[in-house]
Write a protein that holds these residues in place. Structure first.
Motif, PDB file in Angstrom:
ATOM      1  N   LEU A 132       0.837  -1.204   0.000  1.00  0.00           N
ATOM      2  CA  LEU A 132       0.000   0.000   0.000  1.00  0.00           C
ATOM      3  C   LEU A 132       0.874   1.257   0.000  1.00  0.00           C
ATOM      4  O   LEU A 132       0.572   2.246  -0.663  1.00  0.00           O
ATOM      5  CB  LEU A 132      -0.924   0.012   1.221  1.00  0.00           C
ATOM      6  N   LEU A 133       1.977   1.179   0.761  1.00  0.00           N
ATOM      7  CA  LEU A 133       2.885   2.325   0.819  1.00  0.00           C
ATOM      8  C   LEU A 133       3.499   2.617  -0.549  1.00  0.00           C
ATOM      9  O   LEU A 133       3.734   3.778  -0.888  1.00  0.00           O
ATOM     10  CB  LEU A 133       4.012   2.048   1.817  1.00  0.00           C
ATOM     11  N   ASP A 153       2.141   2.554  -3.289  1.00  0.00           N
ATOM     12  CA  ASP A 153       1.216   3.427  -4.024  1.00  0.00           C
ATOM     13  C   ASP A 153       1.518   4.889  -3.771  1.00  0.00           C
ATOM     14  O   ASP A 153       1.447   5.724  -4.664  1.00  0.00           O
ATOM     15  CB  ASP A 153      -0.229   3.160  -3.572  1.00  0.00           C
ATOM     16  N   VAL A 154       1.830   5.174  -2.493  1.00  0.00           N
ATOM     17  CA  VAL A 154       2.101   6.570  -2.127  1.00  0.00           C
ATOM     18  C   VAL A 154       3.346   7.053  -2.845  1.00  0.00           C
ATOM     19  O   VAL A 154       3.380   8.154  -3.394  1.00  0.00           O
ATOM     20  CB  VAL A 154       2.298   6.677  -0.601  1.00  0.00           C
ATOM     21  N   ARG A 159       2.694   7.793  -6.427  1.00  0.00           N
ATOM     22  CA  ARG A 159       1.915   9.010  -6.647  1.00  0.00           C
ATOM     23  C   ARG A 159       2.803  10.234  -6.758  1.00  0.00           C
ATOM     24  O   ARG A 159       2.460  11.222  -7.367  1.00  0.00           O
ATOM     25  CB  ARG A 159       0.955   9.183  -5.477  1.00  0.00           C
ATOM     26  N   ARG A 160       3.960  10.180  -6.069  1.00  0.00           N
ATOM     27  CA  ARG A 160       4.791  11.390  -5.987  1.00  0.00           C
ATOM     28  C   ARG A 160       5.660  11.597  -7.211  1.00  0.00           C
ATOM     29  O   ARG A 160       5.892  10.693  -7.969  1.00  0.00           O
ATOM     30  CB  ARG A 160       5.652  11.307  -4.731  1.00  0.00           C
ATOM     31  N   PHE A 206      -1.246   6.697   8.194  1.00  0.00           N
ATOM     32  CA  PHE A 206      -1.543   6.094   6.896  1.00  0.00           C
ATOM     33  C   PHE A 206      -2.720   6.782   6.201  1.00  0.00           C
ATOM     34  O   PHE A 206      -2.726   6.928   4.988  1.00  0.00           O
ATOM     35  CB  PHE A 206      -1.837   4.604   7.041  1.00  0.00           C
ATOM     36  N   LEU A 218      -0.665  10.017   4.620  1.00  0.00           N
ATOM     37  CA  LEU A 218      -0.413   9.349   3.334  1.00  0.00           C
ATOM     38  C   LEU A 218      -1.671   9.239   2.482  1.00  0.00           C
ATOM     39  O   LEU A 218      -1.606   8.852   1.323  1.00  0.00           O
ATOM     40  CB  LEU A 218       0.181   7.960   3.572  1.00  0.00           C
ATOM     41  N   LEU A 249      -4.157   7.144   2.359  1.00  0.00           N
ATOM     42  CA  LEU A 249      -4.536   5.828   1.834  1.00  0.00           C
ATOM     43  C   LEU A 249      -5.963   5.508   2.251  1.00  0.00           C
ATOM     44  O   LEU A 249      -6.486   6.065   3.228  1.00  0.00           O
ATOM     45  CB  LEU A 249      -3.566   4.767   2.363  1.00  0.00           C
ATOM     46  N   VAL A 273      -9.200  -0.011   3.763  1.00  0.00           N
ATOM     47  CA  VAL A 273      -8.112  -0.954   3.487  1.00  0.00           C
ATOM     48  C   VAL A 273      -7.054  -0.870   4.587  1.00  0.00           C
ATOM     49  O   VAL A 273      -6.609  -1.897   5.117  1.00  0.00           O
ATOM     50  CB  VAL A 273      -7.512  -0.674   2.093  1.00  0.00           C
ATOM     51  N   ILE A 274      -6.667   0.349   4.964  1.00  0.00           N
ATOM     52  CA  ILE A 274      -5.699   0.510   6.047  1.00  0.00           C
ATOM     53  C   ILE A 274      -6.278  -0.022   7.355  1.00  0.00           C
ATOM     54  O   ILE A 274      -5.586  -0.686   8.139  1.00  0.00           O
ATOM     55  CB  ILE A 274      -5.313   1.998   6.190  1.00  0.00           C
TER      56      ILE A 274
END
Lengths: 349, 312
Positions: free
Chosen positions: A341-342, A344-345, A348-349, B82, B86, B88, B92-93
């Motif tokens: 998931l991280l 994805d972040v 994005r950048r 998160f 972030l 997100l 989901v988180i």
């Protein structure tokens, strides 16, 4: 076409795959590194633990077959989650539907125990799918009719299922010889045939692969599947375009329930040959992790499910031989999800 | 005789409201700033595990409660980071944090205690009678002869009602969940509000979990929370995100739980498995009865991006 242009297309395809896999590999490495640090601090032998987790599945025929048997419920539970997830809905009730499916399959298999295999086996599997769909019917209808949050209702139905299976295994068709709530076996005609005799590997594997492929074709290569994805991406736009989103939510949940029910039927017809309390194991949680790691991409779900099956088989071996609690691997899996998931972040950048 | 039976039942209900009140008020508080938490079940398990271990190794239930609350703050911090920093997806988180809590709670217990046939036991929270008030007939023994966390639950609900509806801080907090852009333009920090409420929510949920071994079982098992975390989300919807109604709802859910338990003991003709289904089915039924009345904070479940031009 010249050879050169083909090669360029080839590298393009490869680098696209690399870009897609990159974050996954990074997430796996990072999670193992984090867990390794903790294990090392506690004084465990980290290289040996990792070798056990990663290679137990491939060291012996038994390891491979254990992994494939584990793969079946995991991939089906993941699909039970990802199909409604594509449309933006959350089915967190896969274990309730698995139990219902197992009950349905066992009921058919016990009541019609005398039927020949060509009749009984399809009925057992069908009974499981119907029962799984039936178990999600109430949450799906409450969402359809009253827009009641499906996350909660599907979860709560799990707890109802835990009690129902206990009741059926202790009161309806109990096996008095078993020390744990267990029913008498289903008729032999309801057993799934074996692909490999020793160690036994049941044909549920073929079913699971076929269903995973069918779901992939449905969501990624049909217009009905495209409506599902469009609804998940932007419900309002989908509605304006003329998609009946309420029907879509309802049907996607029902389809998920049926697939989860089938996973229960396969556990009965392929593995246990009877109903046992606790048959759901932790397949739901792993299925959710698989679905979320794959981000609902149905081309990826089977591969992620296989990878998690490898980790799980390794985890039980590690617990047996090195006395490291198997939960360690569950935490690694949760970390892989967080790191994916991280990524994805970062992208994005 | 009838009277004393009622008093006994009602005081058991008061004892059982604590996990529901704490977890739901935490859910509500984070929801008021637009953060929809779905990790209750996992955070409660961590609270139960750490609370038990803290109390067992220190010999003090208070220390157990404190370390549990601290672990909850860390989980709240992770949730806020998160989702708010972030940006997100909150569901989901929330699920990922739930998995993490589930795994960690079992792992910590196994590493610290190991697998034993006879798990160690901690003492239970003792009731503390409040002078004079506990002498009131009927009401005294029900409300004023309870353990400290029962009092804490009552006072917390009263305080939250006052705070959210009668102070300007509470008003700004609610504004964040209703219209973060407007709140932001008036100088209310959306990010800070979400971090603070998320950490408080985590602490309350972990306390709700720690209460279970300290009052019900004396030990930790992986099934100790048994759906109470999920029920408390439903309870928060039922209470319409208002602290006073959540308290009333907790009385109802605790009442159902105690009724289901008592009818198992008394034997009412139904198999005990069906009685044990009642709390979950009642929760679904309650959601059906109240779905129309409920108005959620407008920005619930959505992440706020200061630089985005559209507000929703």
């Amino acid at each position: 076409m010249t050879e050169q242009s083909l090669r360029i297309r080839g590298t393009g395809w490869l680098s696209a795959l690399g870009r897609a896999l990159g974050p996954y590999v990074a997430a796996v490495v990072a999670s193992f590194a984090a867990a390794g640090l903790v294990l090392a601090l506690m004084g465990f032998n980290v290289p040996k633990a990792y070798a056990t987790i990663l290679f137990t599945s491939f060291r012996s025929a038994n390891g491979i077959i254990q992994t494939l048997i584990k793969f079946v419920p995991l991939v089906l539970q993941a699909l039970a989650f990802t199909i409604p997830f594509k449309a933006g809905k959350f089915n967190i009730g896969g274990e309730g539907q698995l139990i219902a499916g197992a009950i349905g399959a066992a009921a058919v298999g016990i009541v019609f125990a005398g039927l020949p295999a060509f009749l009984l086996l399809p009925l057992v599997l069908l009974g499981g799918m119907l029962a799984g769909a039936l178990w999600i019917l109430l949450p799906a209808w409450l969402l359809y009719r009253f827009r009641i949050n499906e996350i909660l209702t599907t979860v709560l139905m799990n707890f109802v299922a835990f009690e129902l299976i206990d009741y059926i295994a202790t009161n309806v068709w109990p096996d008095p010889a078993a020390g744990h709530p267990t029913t008498i076996p289903i008729g032999a005609g309801g057993y799934l045939p074996l692909l490999v005799q020793q160690p036994p590997l049941h044909a549920g594997l073929v079913l699971a692969i076929l269903i995973a492929a069918a779901v992939y074709v449905y969501t990624d290569h049909t217009s009905a599947g495209y409506e599902l994805i469009a609804t998940g991406a932007n419900e309002r736009a989908a509605r304006v375009y003329g998609i009946n989103v309420r029907n879509l939510f309802f049907l996607s949940l029902l389809l998920g329930g049926a697939i989860a029910g089938l996973s229960g039927a396969i556990e009965v017809a392929g593995v246990q040959h009877r109903l046992i309390a606790g048959i759901q194991s932790n397949f739901l949680l792993l299925g959710l992790i698989i679905g979320l790691i794959a981000k609902g991409n149905h081309a990826a779900v089977p591969f992620v499910a296989f990878f998690i099956a490898v980790l799980e088989v390794g985890a039980s071996a590690m617990q047996r031989t090195l006395m490291i609690p198997g939960e360690m691997v569950f935490i690694v899996e949760a970390f892989i999800l967080l790191f994916v998931l991280l990524s994805d972040v970062l992208r994005r950048r | 005789m009838e009277n004393s039976q009622f008093v006994q039942f009602a005081s058991l209900v008061m004892l059982a409201i604590v996990p529901y009140v704490l977890a739901s008020q935490g859910t509500m508080l984070a929801g008021q700033t637009g953060l929809f938490i779905v990790s209750q079940e996992g955070i409660m398990l961590v609270g139960a595990s750490i609370g038990f271990l803290g109390a067992f190794f220190s010999g003090s239930l208070l220390i157990g409660l404190l370390v549990a609350a601290l672990s909850g703050v860390l989980f709240g911090l992770a949730l806020a980071y998160f989702t708010t920093t972030l940006k997100l997806d909150q569901f989901v988180i929330g699920l990922a944090i739930f998995f993490l809590g589930l795994g960690l709670s079992n792992l910590m217990f196994k590493l610290a205690i190991g697998v034993t046939l006879q798990p160690p036991i901690i003492p239970t929270l003792k009731p503390v009678a409040i002078p004079i008030l506990s002498q009131i007939p009927i009401l005294g023994p029900i409300v004023f002869h309870q353990n400290l966390l029962v009092y804490f639950s009552i006072l917390l609900s009263l305080f939250l009602t006052y705070f959210l509806y009668y102070t300007s801080w509470g008003l700004s907090l609610r504004a964040v969940g209703e219209n973060p852009k407007a709140a932001d333009s008036l100088g209310v920090s959306v990010v800070r509000s979400r971090y603070v409420t998320s950490m408080l929510a985590g602490a309350l949920m972990a306390l709700a979990g720690a209460y279970l071994p300290m009052v019900y079982t004396g030990s930790f098992t992986d099934g100790i929370v048994n759906g109470r975390g999920w029920i408390s989300i439903a309870l928060t919807f039922f209470g319409g995100w208002s602290p006073q109604l959540i308290f009333v709802g907790s009385l109802f859910f605790a009442g159902v739980e105690i009724l289901a338990l008592r009818s198992q003991v008394l034997g009412v003709g139904l198999p005990h498995q069906f009685l044990r289904m009642i709390p979950y089915l009642a929760t679904i039924f309650i959601m059906l009865l109240t779905y129309k009345r409920v108005r959620n904070p407008a920005f619930l479940g959505l992440n706020y991006d200061r630089e985005s031009r559209t507000s929703v």
